[in-house]
Enzyme design. Structure first.
Site, short mmCIF file in Angstrom:
data_model
loop_
_atom_site.label_atom_id
_atom_site.label_comp_id
_atom_site.label_asym_id
_atom_site.label_seq_id
_atom_site.Cartn_x
_atom_site.Cartn_y
_atom_site.Cartn_z
N GLY A 196 28.43 46.45 51.96
CA GLY A 196 29.81 46.32 51.50
C GLY A 196 30.22 44.88 51.34
O GLY A 196 29.56 43.97 51.85
N GLY A 198 34.06 42.51 50.85
CA GLY A 198 35.52 42.51 50.76
C GLY A 198 36.04 41.11 50.61
O GLY A 198 35.27 40.17 50.49
N ARG A 199 37.37 40.97 50.69
CA ARG A 199 37.96 39.63 50.50
C ARG A 199 37.69 38.73 51.71
O ARG A 199 37.82 37.52 51.64
CB ARG A 199 39.46 39.75 50.23
CG ARG A 199 40.21 40.48 51.31
CD ARG A 199 41.63 40.81 50.89
NE ARG A 199 42.20 41.74 51.85
CZ ARG A 199 43.40 42.26 51.75
NH1 ARG A 199 44.15 41.94 50.72
NH2 ARG A 199 43.86 43.10 52.64
N TYR A 200 37.32 39.34 52.86
CA TYR A 200 37.05 38.57 54.08
C TYR A 200 35.59 38.12 54.17
O TYR A 200 35.26 37.19 54.88
CB TYR A 200 37.37 39.44 55.31
CG TYR A 200 36.65 40.76 55.23
CD1 TYR A 200 35.31 40.86 55.60
CD2 TYR A 200 37.28 41.89 54.70
CE1 TYR A 200 34.62 42.03 55.45
CE2 TYR A 200 36.58 43.08 54.56
CZ TYR A 200 35.25 43.14 54.93
OH TYR A 200 34.55 44.30 54.77
N VAL A 203 29.62 43.11 54.59
CA VAL A 203 29.18 43.98 55.69
C VAL A 203 27.71 44.31 55.46
O VAL A 203 27.31 44.68 54.35
CB VAL A 203 30.01 45.28 55.76
CG1 VAL A 203 29.54 46.14 56.93
CG2 VAL A 203 31.49 44.98 55.91
N LYS A 216 29.58 42.50 60.30
CA LYS A 216 30.57 41.97 59.35
C LYS A 216 30.43 40.45 59.39
O LYS A 216 30.58 39.83 60.44
CB LYS A 216 31.96 42.41 59.81
CG LYS A 216 33.06 42.28 58.80
CD LYS A 216 34.28 43.02 59.33
CE LYS A 216 35.52 42.76 58.54
NZ LYS A 216 36.68 43.47 59.09
N ASP A 317 47.36 46.75 57.97
CA ASP A 317 46.60 46.86 56.71
C ASP A 317 45.89 48.22 56.66
O ASP A 317 44.72 48.31 56.33
CB ASP A 317 45.59 45.71 56.60
CG ASP A 317 45.01 45.57 55.18
OD1 ASP A 317 45.60 46.15 54.24
OD2 ASP A 317 43.97 44.92 55.02
#
Length: 487
Positions: A196, A198-200, A203, A216, A317
């Site tokens: 995965g 994401g914006r952070y 994963v 992560k 969130d």
């Protein structure tokens, strides 16, 4: 009395014209350095930067002459102008003189001094802020770098992650594995594949002694998210079957290059968003997903009192991408990088120093129109409940009734663009007060009808009218009981 007709002409009395001496400023029709005006005579002295003074005299017309006679000069010229109107050639008797340069020099010196003081202050403030953040980062790192010089903690062979966590819970503070054990696990993990992004950050699926774990990896810019999530996961009594199981956190790297890791349980079904896209539900599966998700949220929201207490925490969130689906068809809540804690002793809301905000599509009206009271913790709890109502809607659409099911869609899919702006969301949610729509079939299925009522009460416009997580949990338990379903 005499009658005036339109052809009557009013005699014009000529105004007296003033004669002035002119020099360097004579009109073309002037003779013998003389000009005529209906306004003022003037004499002026001006000096350009570095030049010598130049004397000019002449006529000023009455229009605008008052303004010109109050001449304030301009930045590039030193200039003084005097006017008169008492008699012809009166400007011959005018002798304007320029003021000495000293005042201007002192003004320039004052301005230069003031500017340099301001620049120095701004630079000092920036240096202080930079040093403060650098110090904070070092303190954070120091906390996670304890024992770097020591040998790795020995973890006996055959110990599973489950064993280690159970031991730490029974013997330790109840806030996760000791930091040295976390560091050791982090060092021994083999990264297998990326699952995965994401914006952070990313994963990955990894392995520790054959056991699968999720890793992560945060972008360096997301250190605040990493720190907050690690801190929340390591809160006393945080462990719960419906909150993603935390294993370890670690910082790896040199001074210039850093990687921030968060290691958790691995769930092969992925997020609720992925799961709903590829899976349809029956009533039992729907209630199981919904009940387990709200149980996790309820544990998060609840304050546990006592010496080993747990503060109330709001997620901030919540969305289907931040809820994971376990093998047994239950949910666990993940991604706590934006969570806020409530410190009841001091009645203070602990908000993370994070530039990230929530996801626009799931934002409640009070966040979109900026009316949320940031000092009142209950505001954040009720904002979570609005988002949870939207998640229930996503689940219910995928529940089959009478052989019919809707395709998976995100909330407001039919009302806003794919990547909506604040304005798009505010228009729909706050101004038009629209909410996701229900399919007709829901009214003929008892479970879906009750779910519809539940989500409507979660996403109410007025936060005070929304249901709490505990109330939703009790309602879902009652629904399962009435359908003879064991959760």
């Amino acid at each position: 009395a005499p009658v005036l007709t339109s052809s009557s002409v009013t005699p014009v009395i000529p105004e007296r014209m003033l004669l002035c001496h002119c020099y360097h400023h004579c009109p073309e029709d002037s003779t013998n350095n003389t000009c005529r005006t209906d306004g003022y005579c003037f004499t002026m002295v001006e000096e350009e930067e570095g030049g010598s003074p130049v004397l000019t005299s002449g006529c000023l017309g009455s229009v605008g002459s008052e303004f010109q006679c109050r001449d304030t000069g301009n930045a590039r010229l030193r200039r003084i102008l005097e006017c008169c109107t008492d008699q012809d050639f009166c400007n011959r008797d005018l002798h304007p003189t320029l003021p000495p340069l000293k005042n201007q020099d002192s003004r320039i010196h004052h301005t230069a001094l003031y500017t340099s003081v301001c620049i120095s202050c701004v630079m000092l403030i920036f240096i202080i802020i930079y040093c403060y953040y650098r110090y904070n980062r070092q303190v954070t790192r120091a906390r996670y770098s304890m024992g770097l010089e020591q040998d790795e903690t020995f973890i006996p062979a055959g110990e599973s992650l489950k064993d280690l966590i159970e031991q730490s819970q029974s013997s330790g503070s109840g806030s996760g594995l000791p930091l040295l054990v976390q560091r050791t696990i982090a060092k021994q993990i083999q990264m297998v594949k990326q699952i995965g992004k994401g914006r952070y950050g990313e994963v990955w699926m990894g392995r520790w002694r054959g056991e699968r774990v999720a890793v992560k990896v945060f972008f360096t810019t997301e250190e605040a998210s990493w720190f907050r999530e690690t801190e929340i996961y390591q809160t006393v009594l945080m462990r719960h079957e419906n909150i993603l199981g935390f294993i370890a956190a670690d910082i790896k790297g040199t001074g210039s290059w850093t990687q921030l890791y968060l290691i958790t349980d691995y769930h092969e079904n992925g997020s609720l968003y992925d799961y709903l896209k590829s899976t349809t539900l029956d009533t039992k599966a729907l209630l199981r997903l919904a009940y387990s998700a709200v149980s996790g949220l309820c544990h998060l929201h609840t304050e546990i009192f006592g010496t080993q207490g747990k503060p109330a925490i709001a997620h901030r969130d919540l969305k289907s991408k931040n809820i994971l689906v376990k093998k047994n068809g239950t949910c666990c809540i993940a991604d706590l990088g934006l969570a806020v804690k409530f410190i009841s002793d001091t009645n203070e809301v602990d908000i993370p120093p994070n530039t990230r905000v929530g996801t626009k599509r799931y934002m409640p009206p009070e966040v979109l129109d900026e009316s949320l009271n940031r000092c009142h913790f209950q505001s954040y709890i009720m904002a979570d409940m609005y988002s949870f109502g939207l998640i229930l809607w996503e689940m219910a659409r995928r529940c089959v009734s009478g052989g019919i099911v809707e395709e998976y869609q995100l909330p407001y899919h039919d009302l806003v663009p794919t990547d909506p702006s604040y304005e798009d969301m505010r228009e729909v949610v706050c101004i038009k007060r629209q909410r996701p729509s229900f399919a007709n079939r829901w009214s003929s299925d008892e479970c879906l009808r009750q779910m519809g009522k539940l989500m409507t009460e979660c996403w109410a416009h007025n936060p005070a009218s929304r249901l709490t997580a505990l109330r939703v949990k009790k309602t879902l338990a009652k629904m399962s009981e009435s359908q003879d379903i064991k959760l």
